[in-house]
Design an enzyme around this catalytic site. Structure first.
Site, PDB file in Angstrom:
ATOM      1  N   GLU A   1       0.972  -1.234  -0.061  1.00 36.89           N
ATOM      2  CA  GLU A   1       0.044  -0.124  -0.093  1.00 36.89           C
ATOM      3  C   GLU A   1       1.031   1.148   0.078  1.00 36.89           C
ATOM      4  O   GLU A   1       2.003   1.298   0.764  1.00 36.89           O
ATOM      5  CB  GLU A   1      -1.025   0.117   1.306  1.00 36.89           C
ATOM      6  CG  GLU A   1      -1.712   1.322   1.049  1.00 36.89           C
ATOM      7  CD  GLU A   1      -2.934   1.232   2.148  1.00 36.89           C
ATOM      8  OE1 GLU A   1      -2.998   0.442   3.140  1.00 36.89           O
ATOM      9  OE2 GLU A   1      -3.807   2.136   2.109  1.00 36.89           O
TER      10      GLU A   1
ATOM     11  N   CYS B   1      -6.772   1.254   2.428  1.00 32.54           N
ATOM     12  CA  CYS B   1      -7.632   2.382   2.484  1.00 32.54           C
ATOM     13  C   CYS B   1      -7.382   3.180   1.441  1.00 32.54           C
ATOM     14  O   CYS B   1      -8.463   3.760   0.669  1.00 32.54           O
ATOM     15  CB  CYS B   1      -7.661   3.053   3.719  1.00 32.54           C
ATOM     16  SG  CYS B   1      -8.341   2.087   5.236  1.00 32.54           S
TER      17      CYS B   1
ATOM     18  N   ASN C   1     -12.370  -2.720  -0.233  1.00 31.90           N
ATOM     19  CA  ASN C   1     -11.572  -2.927   0.936  1.00 31.90           C
ATOM     20  C   ASN C   1     -12.264  -2.648   2.225  1.00 31.90           C
ATOM     21  O   ASN C   1     -12.651  -1.240   2.510  1.00 31.90           O
ATOM     22  CB  ASN C   1     -10.331  -1.933   0.624  1.00 31.90           C
ATOM     23  CG  ASN C   1      -9.353  -1.910   1.990  1.00 31.90           C
ATOM     24  OD1 ASN C   1      -8.826  -3.215   2.021  1.00 31.90           O
ATOM     25  ND2 ASN C   1      -9.240  -1.085   2.600  1.00 31.90           N
ATOM     26  N   GLU C   2     -12.450  -3.465   3.090  1.00 33.50           N
ATOM     27  CA  GLU C   2     -13.065  -3.322   4.649  1.00 33.50           C
ATOM     28  C   GLU C   2     -14.249  -2.275   4.374  1.00 33.50           C
ATOM     29  O   GLU C   2     -14.348  -1.573   5.260  1.00 33.50           O
ATOM     30  CB  GLU C   2     -11.997  -2.483   5.358  1.00 33.50           C
ATOM     31  CG  GLU C   2     -10.680  -3.235   5.492  1.00 33.50           C
ATOM     32  CD  GLU C   2      -9.854  -2.574   6.469  1.00 33.50           C
ATOM     33  OE1 GLU C   2     -10.067  -1.517   6.949  1.00 33.50           O
ATOM     34  OE2 GLU C   2      -8.661  -3.290   6.830  1.00 33.50           O
TER      35      GLU C   2
HETATM   36  O1  AHR Z   1      -2.668  -1.498   6.308  1.00 35.99           O
HETATM   37  C1  AHR Z   1      -3.001  -0.298   6.786  1.00 35.99           C
HETATM   38  C2  AHR Z   1      -4.474  -0.167   6.566  1.00 35.99           C
HETATM   39  O2  AHR Z   1      -5.368  -0.877   7.448  1.00 35.99           O
HETATM   40  C3  AHR Z   1      -5.025  -0.396   5.295  1.00 35.99           C
HETATM   41  O3  AHR Z   1      -5.020   0.762   4.542  1.00 35.99           O
HETATM   42  C4  AHR Z   1      -6.605  -0.707   5.556  1.00 35.99           C
HETATM   43  O4  AHR Z   1      -7.113  -1.794   4.589  1.00 35.99           O
HETATM   44  C5  AHR Z   1      -6.604  -1.249   6.990  1.00 35.99           C
HETATM   45  O5  AHR Z   1      -7.130  -0.601   7.955  1.00 35.99           O
END
Ligand code: AHR
Length: 633
Positions: free
Chosen positions: A27, A232, A359-360
């Protein structure tokens, strides 16, 4: 000392497990891309930084106006009137009234200084445009903070149209925090954009490539896949901040930069093409993650209330973008997007097999409606692609429960689970997947880490990974998170690899991950490690797994001694493994709280013993150790 016998209760119980179990999650967080893996040395080279990226930032952040001694003077402005490309609106206008003896112009301090190595070549490039037919020459050089020259060259701007100029600088000394200067030597008015300095040497010598040291460290993990570009970051801070992949491909000056959800800026010089190329270069299957048509629920720092949907009348275009990504990765060069990939220098496909959607995300009607639209479209047009859905940010709770229910309802082939917990959680949850229903979606553990970088953390993760191998029929993929952090810009702790402009720090967690990636298997053998009393071993003392790598026929036994006392092991294998010998034993061990630091990077590193051992020989597992035993015929 207790004796543990390594033996099979029955070869018939072996099962096939995922060949892609352990990979990585990249990321652009903690300066992982710009100022990190991406080798560009100039910060804000396109003058696109904004106060919305980070409080106090603007187009001139990390730049200085230079009127080098003596008497040079002029004016400098940021303009947007006639940019190189509408996606890249800001540029500088430098008016040189008198160039003086040394010139007038700008200097960039890079990402916490520019690290330069003596004898190495650096590629400089810039886009320039003069306002008259009079050429304007520039001195380009690297200097230390005592104004000592490190290396120099020049370019001459001789066009009233935007044009790219390039030259090379050979460094005459090694210096950690150089500045790059671009000083006009003639009077005139010149527009400046896209200032760039790249080390000539990048990973695999790719143009616009990756920093060699960091990329090599990642490559040495031998990950089976790489998830990118987040986290995120993919679903963004509001729908305008979603990571739209099409903005990140093509010529650099035409890419659309934007703020990073982690409070800095994305130059997107490391964009989708480069991600695919990097995956190929390290032998990892690409796993791009795209927003599910909604932004992050924490958009605007709203703590779960900020999810914004892409308006329905724009969803068809968004879905088309997702389909186009698959064509960009895999399509024939005769297709529209396959041709763009070929134009970027890669006519062969990138063999995309997986795509993450969401994502989440908070499980709302907006999310479900959009996810389903995207999922159905991908399934209809590309049944060969495995779509990975999302079940919230935790291993429990409303989003987890609703996410799974939704996945069941529409039949998503795989879902992405995330958890960041204490080491004790990982130790006591090793049976989590034993009870998962094999008829439901497969699991991708897309983000997990225990809270810390000590040996104890790494061992708790290793113990848990033995349980992922045991459940490799339902857990198809797993990736520790996050992967990278620039030690001067950490937004998230812990991370697997820390770095600065000079050094790369491999945490103990890194070594544990590496041992699992490099010793993966495709067939799992249950109950391999038993206690002498005959019962199953308490996995809070020794967690273990055994896998066969069908490519080599090797049997690999992993044992994690979580105890302060050593444990003795004797290996005795029936059937086709009867005559196998131990040909390599790799151990990661130390004191429970040991960790690697920049000052002491080798406190806990793996040691391999290649002396051949018979099955009947006694093996001692050191206190607090991960042991990987390779056995061959
Ligand atoms: O890994 C860091 C963050 O943790 C990521 O962006 C998110 O998906 C999770 O909450």
């Amino acid at each position: 000392m207790p004796l543990i016998i390594v033996s099979f209760s029955g070869m018939a119980q072996s099962k096939r497990i995922s060949p892609n179990l352990f990979g990585i999650f990249f990321e652009d967080l903690s300066y992982a891309a710009d100022g990190g893996l991406y080798a560009e040395l100039v910060q804000n080279g396109s003058f696109e930084y904004l106060p919305t990226d980070h409080a106090g930032w603007n187009s001139f952040t990390s730049w200085d106006f230079i009127t080098q001694q003596f008497y040079g003077y002029g004016e400098l402005n940021v303009e947007t009137g006639k940019p190189l490309n509408a996606n890249n609106p800001h540029y500088l206008t430098l008016k040189i009234e008198d160039a003086g003896q040394q010139g007038v112009g700008i200097a960039n301090s890079g990402f916490d200084g520019i690290a330069i190595d003596s004898g190495k070549e650096y590629k400089f490039s810039v886009w320039l445009r003069t306002s008259s037919d009079q050429p304007v020459s520039f001195k380009v050089f690297l200097e230390d903070w005592k104004q000592q020259m490190i290396g120099e060259s020049s370019v001459i701007c001789n066009s009233t149209k935007w044009q790219r100029y390039e030259t090379e600088i050979t460094a005459q000394k090694t210096y950690d925090s150089a500045r790059l200067f671009l000083l006009a030597q003639d009077t005139g008015t010149v527009n400046i954009d896209m200032v760039s300095l790249f080390p000539e040497e990048t990973f695999k010598n790719r143009p616009n490539g990756m920093k060699k040291d960091l990329a090599e460290t990642i490559a040495a993990l031998h990950p089976k896949f790489m998830r990118f570009p987040g986290g995120c970051l993919t679903h963004g801070d509001g729908i305008n901040n979603i990571y739209y992949w099409k903005n990140t491909i093509g010529p650099l000056e035409q890419r659309k930069q934007q703020k990073n959800i982690w409070h800095y800026h994305q130059s997107v010089g490391l964009g989708y093409f480069e991600y695919f190329q990097f995956c190929e270069d390290i032998g990892a299957k690409p796993l791009p993650v795209l927003a599910a048509g909604v932004s992050c629920q924490n958009s605007g720092a709203t703590r779960g209330k900020g999810q914004k949907p892409i308006p329905m009348d724009q969803m068809q275009q968004y879905i088309q973008d997702v389909l186009d990504l698959i064509e960009y990765a895999n399509g024939d060069v005769s297709t529209e997007w396959g041709a763009k990939r070929a134009a970027a220098g890669h006519p062969a496909p990138f063999h995309l097999q997986y795509i993450g959607i969401g994502n989440e995300d908070k499980q709302t009607d907006n999310f479900r409606e959009r996810f389903k639209m995207i999922y159905n479209a991908v399934k209809a047009k590309h049944p060969e692609i495995t779509v990975i859905g999302t079940v919230g940010p935790n291993y429990y709770g409303e989003d987890y429960d609703l996410g799974w229910k939704f996945a069941d309802t529409i039949g998503v082939p795989m879902v992405d689970e995330h958890y960041y917990e204490k080491p004790e959680w990982f130790i006591s949850n090793q049976h989590r997947y034993d009870k998962y229903d094999r008829s439901r979606s497969k699991v991708y553990v897309g983000e997990y880490a225990s809270h810390g970088n000590t040996l104890w953390n790494a061992l708790s993760e290793a113990a848990y990974m033995t349980s992922l191998e045991r459940n490799g029929d339902v857990v198809a993929m797993a990736s520790y998170a996050p992967l990278l952090a620039n030690s001067k810009h950490i937004s998230w702790n812990p991370d697997m690899i820390y770095f600065d402009n000079r050094k790369v720090l491999k945490t103990v967690n890194y070594y544990a991950q590496q041992l699992f990636c490099n010793n993966a298997g495709t067939i799992y053998y249950p109950d391999v490690v038993k206690s002498t009393s005959g019962g199953n071993l308490r996995d809070s003392i020794v967690a273990a797994s055994a896998v066969e790598d069908s490519a080599t026929g090797n049997l690999i036994v992993k044992m994690v001694n979580l105890n302060s006392a050593p444990q003795n092991v004797r290996i005795s294998l029936p059937g086709k493994f009867k005559h196998y010998r131990i040909t390599a034993k790799t151990i990661l061990s130390g004191n429970r709280d040991d960790k690697n630091t920049f000052e002491h990077p080798d406190v806990v590193v793996p040691h391999t013993d290649k002396s051949v051992i018979k099955q009947s020989d006694l093996i001692t597992l050191l206190p607090y150790s991960l042991n990987v035993i390779r056995m061959e015929k």
